[in-house]
Design a protein around this motif. Sequence first.
Motif, PDB file in Angstrom:
ATOM      1  N   TYR A 183       0.820  -1.211   0.000  1.00 17.06           N
ATOM      2  CA  TYR A 183       0.000   0.000   0.000  1.00 17.06           C
ATOM      3  C   TYR A 183       0.857   1.266   0.000  1.00 17.06           C
ATOM      4  CZ  TYR A 183      -3.556  -3.390   1.247  1.00 17.06           C
ATOM      5  OH  TYR A 183      -4.402  -4.476   1.247  1.00 17.06           O
ATOM      6  N   GLY A 184       2.153   1.106  -0.106  1.00 18.72           N
ATOM      7  CA  GLY A 184       3.068   2.247  -0.081  1.00 18.72           C
ATOM      8  C   GLY A 184       3.644   2.472   1.303  1.00 18.72           C
ATOM      9  N   ASP A 185       4.144   3.664   1.514  1.00 20.87           N
ATOM     10  CA  ASP A 185       4.773   4.048   2.768  1.00 20.87           C
ATOM     11  C   ASP A 185       3.691   4.421   3.775  1.00 20.87           C
ATOM     12  OD1 ASP A 185       6.136   5.255   4.864  1.00 20.87           O
ATOM     13  OD2 ASP A 185       7.429   6.460   3.575  1.00 20.87           O
ATOM     14  N   LEU A 186       3.616   3.687   4.872  1.00 15.91           N
ATOM     15  CA  LEU A 186       2.610   3.927   5.902  1.00 15.91           C
ATOM     16  C   LEU A 186       3.187   4.590   7.156  1.00 15.91           C
ATOM     17  CD1 LEU A 186       0.566   0.589   5.754  1.00 15.91           C
ATOM     18  CD2 LEU A 186       0.417   2.610   4.292  1.00 15.91           C
ATOM     19  N   LEU A 187       4.442   4.970   7.108  1.00 17.35           N
ATOM     20  CA  LEU A 187       5.087   5.521   8.305  1.00 17.35           C
ATOM     21  C   LEU A 187       4.382   6.755   8.850  1.00 17.35           C
ATOM     22  CD1 LEU A 187       8.857   5.073   7.379  1.00 17.35           C
ATOM     23  CD2 LEU A 187       7.436   3.624   8.837  1.00 17.35           C
ATOM     24  N   HIS A 188       3.785   7.548   7.966  1.00 19.22           N
ATOM     25  CA  HIS A 188       3.102   8.774   8.401  1.00 19.22           C
ATOM     26  C   HIS A 188       1.894   8.501   9.301  1.00 19.22           C
ATOM     27  CE1 HIS A 188       0.763   7.438   4.940  1.00 19.22           C
ATOM     28  NE2 HIS A 188      -0.240   8.140   5.436  1.00 19.22           N
ATOM     29  N   LEU A 189       1.427   7.274   9.328  1.00 23.12           N
ATOM     30  CA  LEU A 189       0.273   6.926  10.151  1.00 23.12           C
ATOM     31  C   LEU A 189       0.633   6.717  11.626  1.00 23.12           C
ATOM     32  CD1 LEU A 189      -1.475   4.402   7.731  1.00 23.12           C
ATOM     33  CD2 LEU A 189      -2.139   6.784   8.190  1.00 23.12           C
ATOM     34  N   PHE A 190       1.922   6.490  11.904  1.00 17.81           N
ATOM     35  CA  PHE A 190       2.340   6.120  13.253  1.00 17.81           C
ATOM     36  C   PHE A 190       3.001   7.282  13.989  1.00 17.81           C
ATOM     37  CE2 PHE A 190       2.263   2.234  10.741  1.00 17.81           C
ATOM     38  CZ  PHE A 190       1.385   1.477  11.504  1.00 17.81           C
ATOM     39  N   SER A 191       2.731   7.321  15.292  1.00 18.88           N
ATOM     40  CA  SER A 191       3.309   8.349  16.156  1.00 18.88           C
ATOM     41  C   SER A 191       4.568   7.861  16.865  1.00 18.88           C
ATOM     42  CB  SER A 191       2.279   8.781  17.203  1.00 18.88           C
ATOM     43  OG  SER A 191       1.164   9.378  16.573  1.00 18.88           O
ATOM     44  N   GLY A 192       4.836   6.555  16.814  1.00 19.50           N
ATOM     45  CA  GLY A 192       6.032   6.037  17.455  1.00 19.50           C
ATOM     46  C   GLY A 192       6.149   4.535  17.324  1.00 19.50           C
ATOM     47  N   TYR A 193       7.349   4.051  17.635  1.00 19.20           N
ATOM     48  CA  TYR A 193       7.684   2.642  17.485  1.00 19.20           C
ATOM     49  C   TYR A 193       8.442   2.189  18.725  1.00 19.20           C
ATOM     50  CZ  TYR A 193       6.832   4.064  12.696  1.00 19.20           C
ATOM     51  OH  TYR A 193       6.253   4.586  11.574  1.00 19.20           O
ATOM     52  N   PHE A 194       8.138   0.984  19.186  1.00 14.97           N
ATOM     53  CA  PHE A 194       8.803   0.427  20.365  1.00 14.97           C
ATOM     54  C   PHE A 194       9.232  -1.003  20.083  1.00 14.97           C
ATOM     55  CE2 PHE A 194       5.789   3.606  21.774  1.00 14.97           C
ATOM     56  CZ  PHE A 194       6.591   4.414  22.571  1.00 14.97           C
ATOM     57  N   ASP A 195      10.413  -1.344  20.602  1.00 19.71           N
ATOM     58  CA  ASP A 195      10.904  -2.719  20.516  1.00 19.71           C
ATOM     59  C   ASP A 195      11.243  -3.171  21.932  1.00 19.71           C
ATOM     60  OD1 ASP A 195      13.405  -1.528  21.058  1.00 19.71           O
ATOM     61  OD2 ASP A 195      14.052  -1.656  18.976  1.00 19.71           O
ATOM     62  N   THR A 196      11.954  -4.252  22.060  1.00 21.89           N
ATOM     63  CA  THR A 196      12.216  -4.803  23.390  1.00 21.89           C
ATOM     64  C   THR A 196      13.207  -3.967  24.208  1.00 21.89           C
ATOM     65  OG1 THR A 196      13.802  -6.335  22.416  1.00 21.89           O
ATOM     66  CG2 THR A 196      11.547  -7.164  22.809  1.00 21.89           C
ATOM     67  N   SER A 197      13.663  -2.853  23.670  1.00 23.81           N
ATOM     68  CA  SER A 197      14.489  -1.962  24.496  1.00 23.81           C
ATOM     69  C   SER A 197      13.658  -1.362  25.636  1.00 23.81           C
ATOM     70  CB  SER A 197      15.134  -0.863  23.648  1.00 23.81           C
ATOM     71  OG  SER A 197      14.146  -0.010  23.103  1.00 23.81           O
ATOM     72  N   VAL A 198      12.313  -1.362  25.519  1.00 20.53           N
ATOM     73  CA  VAL A 198      11.451  -0.911  26.623  1.00 20.53           C
ATOM     74  C   VAL A 198      11.145  -2.052  27.577  1.00 20.53           C
ATOM     75  CG1 VAL A 198      10.378   0.961  25.306  1.00 20.53           C
ATOM     76  CG2 VAL A 198       9.257  -1.271  25.396  1.00 20.53           C
ATOM     77  N   GLY A 199      11.508  -3.277  27.202  1.00 25.76           N
ATOM     78  CA  GLY A 199      11.271  -4.451  28.027  1.00 25.76           C
ATOM     79  C   GLY A 199      10.570  -5.547  27.258  1.00 25.76           C
ATOM     80  N   SER A 200      10.445  -6.692  27.881  1.00 30.14           N
ATOM     81  CA  SER A 200       9.812  -7.858  27.283  1.00 30.14           C
ATOM     82  C   SER A 200       8.327  -7.608  27.079  1.00 30.14           C
ATOM     83  CB  SER A 200      10.006  -9.065  28.201  1.00 30.14           C
ATOM     84  OG  SER A 200       9.172 -10.121  27.802  1.00 30.14           O
ATOM     85  N   LYS A 201       7.790  -8.141  26.001  1.00 30.39           N
ATOM     86  CA  LYS A 201       6.376  -7.959  25.687  1.00 30.39           C
ATOM     87  C   LYS A 201       5.448  -8.730  26.617  1.00 30.39           C
ATOM     88  CE  LYS A 201       5.108  -7.537  21.474  1.00 30.39           C
ATOM     89  NZ  LYS A 201       4.801  -7.959  20.114  1.00 30.39           N
ATOM     90  N   VAL A 202       5.995  -9.576  27.474  1.00 33.54           N
ATOM     91  CA  VAL A 202       5.167 -10.333  28.411  1.00 33.54           C
ATOM     92  C   VAL A 202       5.328  -9.825  29.849  1.00 33.54           C
ATOM     93  CG1 VAL A 202       5.042 -12.386  26.955  1.00 33.54           C
ATOM     94  CG2 VAL A 202       6.882 -12.178  28.653  1.00 33.54           C
ATOM     95  N   GLU A 203       5.876  -8.626  30.004  1.00 35.18           N
ATOM     96  CA  GLU A 203       6.033  -8.022  31.325  1.00 35.18           C
ATOM     97  C   GLU A 203       5.268  -6.704  31.378  1.00 35.18           C
ATOM     98  OE1 GLU A 203      10.202  -7.641  32.100  1.00 35.18           O
ATOM     99  OE2 GLU A 203      10.552  -9.798  31.915  1.00 35.18           O
ATOM    100  N   SER A 204       4.464  -6.518  32.395  1.00 31.28           N
ATOM    101  CA  SER A 204       3.643  -5.308  32.489  1.00 31.28           C
ATOM    102  C   SER A 204       4.481  -4.036  32.589  1.00 31.28           C
ATOM    103  CB  SER A 204       2.671  -5.402  33.662  1.00 31.28           C
ATOM    104  OG  SER A 204       3.368  -5.470  34.887  1.00 31.28           O
TER     105      SER A 204
END
Length: 182
Positions: A95-116
């Motif tokens: 569908y092309g470049d969709l980056l403009h739709l997002f306000s931010g991106y997070f990966d495991t540098s914020v922590g594990s996806k199974v930890e509150s």
Amino acid sequence: MVLKKQAILLDIEGTTTSISFVKDHFSFSLFVTKALKTLQGHIWISGYEDGLLKGHIYEDVYPCLQKWKAAGLKLYIYSSGSVEAQKLLFGHTLYGDLLHLFSGYFDTSVGSKVESASYQNILTQINCDADQVIFLTDMNKEAEAANAAGITPILLTRDTPSSSTAQFTQVSSFDQISVECS
């Protein structure tokens, strides 16, 4: 029922993008450390930029992302893949470049996806109250962690059968999610 929220946090694999796409194109990422996941993003740059790779997203995702963004909702990605890999995927879709739709991106540098605590870290960074955020995922353990942080989880059952014993709302498509900006 229409949910009134300010932000939507989205998982990738099994939620916006097919599990098979992720496994076929990024299968080695299941076995690497955080540093190598960053390298993963760099490896795929030329493939995406040359047009050899196109990021897969389900057909219902793009129109819903557009609708939610137009309604004033903030959209964020939280994936175990590096932020670099996330931006490559959403920057080079069919569908092309969709980056403009997002306000931010997070990966495991914020922590594990199974930890509150990881979801608390995201809430702090996006400056949003937990009760104003929805998290879309296909993984029950991730939904549980988000819920423990006060975020409303919705389970996507695209590639997996729905469970009658699941404690969270389940949908098979983004079209089934009614949300407006509060």
